[in-house]
Design a protein around this motif. Structure first.
Motif, PDB file in Angstrom:
ATOM      1  N   ILE A 144      -6.199 -16.631  32.875  1.00 34.18           N
ATOM      2  CA  ILE A 144      -6.720 -15.349  32.404  1.00 34.18           C
ATOM      3  C   ILE A 144      -7.061 -14.498  33.623  1.00 34.18           C
ATOM      4  O   ILE A 144      -8.020 -14.780  34.350  1.00 34.18           O
ATOM      5  CB  ILE A 144      -7.951 -15.526  31.494  1.00 34.18           C
ATOM      6  N   ALA A 145      -6.257 -13.473  33.830  1.00 35.46           N
ATOM      7  CA  ALA A 145      -6.456 -12.570  34.953  1.00 35.46           C
ATOM      8  C   ALA A 145      -7.073 -11.279  34.423  1.00 35.46           C
ATOM      9  O   ALA A 145      -8.063 -11.310  33.697  1.00 35.46           O
ATOM     10  CB  ALA A 145      -5.139 -12.320  35.691  1.00 35.46           C
ATOM     11  N   SER A 146      -6.481 -10.136  34.757  1.00 37.77           N
ATOM     12  CA  SER A 146      -7.050  -8.855  34.341  1.00 37.77           C
ATOM     13  C   SER A 146      -6.111  -7.740  34.759  1.00 37.77           C
ATOM     14  O   SER A 146      -5.311  -7.909  35.699  1.00 37.77           O
ATOM     15  CB  SER A 146      -8.414  -8.655  35.024  1.00 37.77           C
ATOM     16  N   VAL A 147      -6.217  -6.594  34.105  1.00 32.98           N
ATOM     17  CA  VAL A 147      -5.483  -5.432  34.603  1.00 32.98           C
ATOM     18  C   VAL A 147      -5.957  -5.080  36.011  1.00 32.98           C
ATOM     19  O   VAL A 147      -5.222  -4.467  36.789  1.00 32.98           O
ATOM     20  CB  VAL A 147      -5.613  -4.209  33.674  1.00 32.98           C
ATOM     21  N   ALA A 148      -7.187  -5.503  36.346  1.00 37.17           N
ATOM     22  CA  ALA A 148      -7.714  -5.275  37.698  1.00 37.17           C
ATOM     23  C   ALA A 148      -6.989  -6.110  38.737  1.00 37.17           C
ATOM     24  O   ALA A 148      -7.175  -5.909  39.940  1.00 37.17           O
ATOM     25  CB  ALA A 148      -9.212  -5.574  37.737  1.00 37.17           C
ATOM     26  N   GLY A 149      -6.151  -7.038  38.289  1.00 38.08           N
ATOM     27  CA  GLY A 149      -5.319  -7.813  39.193  1.00 38.08           C
ATOM     28  C   GLY A 149      -3.927  -7.237  39.338  1.00 38.08           C
ATOM     29  O   GLY A 149      -3.096  -7.782  40.064  1.00 38.08           O
ATOM     30  N   LEU A 150      -3.670  -6.134  38.646  1.00 37.63           N
ATOM     31  CA  LEU A 150      -2.348  -5.516  38.664  1.00 37.63           C
ATOM     32  C   LEU A 150      -2.362  -4.090  39.214  1.00 37.63           C
ATOM     33  O   LEU A 150      -1.300  -3.506  39.430  1.00 37.63           O
ATOM     34  CB  LEU A 150      -1.775  -5.483  37.241  1.00 37.63           C
ATOM     35  N   ARG A 151      -3.545  -3.536  39.419  1.00 36.38           N
ATOM     36  CA  ARG A 151      -3.661  -2.151  39.868  1.00 36.38           C
ATOM     37  C   ARG A 151      -4.948  -2.007  40.683  1.00 36.38           C
ATOM     38  O   ARG A 151      -5.698  -2.971  40.852  1.00 36.38           O
ATOM     39  CB  ARG A 151      -3.704  -1.200  38.676  1.00 36.38           C
ATOM     40  N   SER A 152      -5.189  -0.801  41.174  1.00 34.44           N
ATOM     41  CA  SER A 152      -6.462  -0.546  41.844  1.00 34.44           C
ATOM     42  C   SER A 152      -7.598  -0.642  40.832  1.00 34.44           C
ATOM     43  O   SER A 152      -7.414  -0.364  39.648  1.00 34.44           O
ATOM     44  CB  SER A 152      -6.451   0.848  42.469  1.00 34.44           C
ATOM     45  N   ALA A 153      -8.750  -1.053  41.309  1.00 33.34           N
ATOM     46  CA  ALA A 153      -9.918  -1.156  40.439  1.00 33.34           C
ATOM     47  C   ALA A 153     -11.143  -0.716  41.237  1.00 33.34           C
ATOM     48  O   ALA A 153     -11.950  -1.542  41.684  1.00 33.34           O
ATOM     49  CB  ALA A 153     -10.094  -2.575  39.916  1.00 33.34           C
ATOM     50  N   CYS A 188      -3.529 -10.579  31.082  1.00 36.00           N
ATOM     51  CA  CYS A 188      -4.263  -9.520  31.786  1.00 36.00           C
ATOM     52  C   CYS A 188      -4.880  -8.523  30.808  1.00 36.00           C
ATOM     53  O   CYS A 188      -4.249  -7.513  30.471  1.00 36.00           O
ATOM     54  CB  CYS A 188      -3.334  -8.796  32.755  1.00 36.00           C
ATOM     55  N   PRO A 189      -6.088  -8.785  30.353  1.00 45.46           N
ATOM     56  CA  PRO A 189      -6.753  -7.833  29.460  1.00 45.46           C
ATOM     57  C   PRO A 189      -7.391  -6.695  30.258  1.00 45.46           C
ATOM     58  O   PRO A 189      -7.650  -6.830  31.461  1.00 45.46           O
ATOM     59  CB  PRO A 189      -7.835  -8.674  28.781  1.00 45.46           C
ATOM     60  N   SER A 190      -7.686  -5.599  29.570  1.00 46.70           N
ATOM     61  CA  SER A 190      -8.570  -4.582  30.137  1.00 46.70           C
ATOM     62  C   SER A 190      -9.973  -4.884  29.622  1.00 46.70           C
ATOM     63  O   SER A 190     -10.314  -6.041  29.385  1.00 46.70           O
ATOM     64  CB  SER A 190      -8.082  -3.177  29.767  1.00 46.70           C
TER      65      SER A 190
END
Length: 255
Positions: A144-153, A188-190
């Motif tokens: 379980i990752a996150s959209v924060a692992g795919l873009r700037s956060a 990757c949830p938000s």
């Protein structure tokens, strides 16, 4: 094909399974006939959920684990093997976040804690799972990752760094172990309506709360059950040709 039968009799181990996305996943998977191991730092939460699952007719067991401790992770897997000799799916869900703040205001200890729980914890669990699955003919690891692992956060830099690391582990290990019949994917949830996100919301003013809730085009938080349903599909054999991928559930945030 009966979709609900796709995880029938699979043995699925979930870290951070006592609340949030982990608990929602445990419920869905139990309803569909899996044996579910609910592993959590808070053993009371895990035991309470397992009792609820059993009363509903499910098969489940609880185990305490601090994923930052390699010895506790090893012991968690030993407990799982005592329930059933093979673990089919491991869901690495345990994680933490930190209060939104500029990078220079996030203290070093909080950065390291995010790395230890969110990244090193996944590393320790993956090592144990891969050794087991290599010896038993295969399996599936879901991180379980996150959209924060795919873009700037912005403002959650430590959390983002840890989740980018999870994506890197997922992709690299998926290629390494593809021929061993082991699949490895990430979810990757938000922002999802979990105790962790509610904890952040409680510390924000009204403007900050609206910013998080409305961060995606659907203008709402995700529901744990929505993420759990996607995880359940990944646990099934219907996803058998998928590995090394990041499944995004974000209400359109990255569109």
């Amino acid at each position: 094909m009966n979709v609900a039968a796709n995880v029938q009799n699979k043995h699925i181990l979930i870290t951070g399974g006592g609340s949030g996305i982990g608990a929602a996943s445990a419920k869905v998977l139990c309803e569909r006939g899996a044996l579910v191991g609910v592993a959590d730092l808070n053993l009371d939460n895990a035991k309470a959920l397992v009792e609820e699952l059993k009363q509903a007719g499910g098969k489940a067991y609880a185990v305490a684990v601090d994923v930052t401790d390699p010895e506790q992770v090893k012991a968690m897997f030993e407990t799982a093997y005592s329930q059933h000799e093979k673990v089919d799916v491991v869901i690495n869900n345990a994680g933490i976040d930190h209060f939104p703040a500029p990078l220079t205001e996030v203290d070093d200890a909080m950065f390291m804690k995010n790395i230890q729980v969110n990244l090193a914890g996944v590393w320790y669990c993956m090592k144990n799972a891969l050794k087991h699955m290599t010896a038993t003919g295969g399996g599936h690891i879901i991180n379980i990752a996150s959209v924060a692992g795919l873009r700037s956060a912005p403002m959650i830099s430590a959390y983002s760094a840890s989740k980018h690391g999870v994506i890197g582990l997922t992709k690299s290990a998926a290629v390494e172990y593809a021929r061993a019949n082991i699949r490895i994917n990430a979810v990757c949830p938000s922002f999802v309506d979990t105790p962790m996100v509610q904890g952040v919301l409680s510390k924000l003013d009204e403007r900050g709360q609206k910013g998080i809730v409305g961060a995606n085009p659907m203008k709402r938080l995700g529901k744990p059950e929505e993420i759990a349903n996607a995880i359940a599909w990944l646990c099934s054999d219907e996803s058998s040709f998928m590995t090394g991928q990041s499944v995004v559930l974000d209400g359109g945030m990255l569109a």
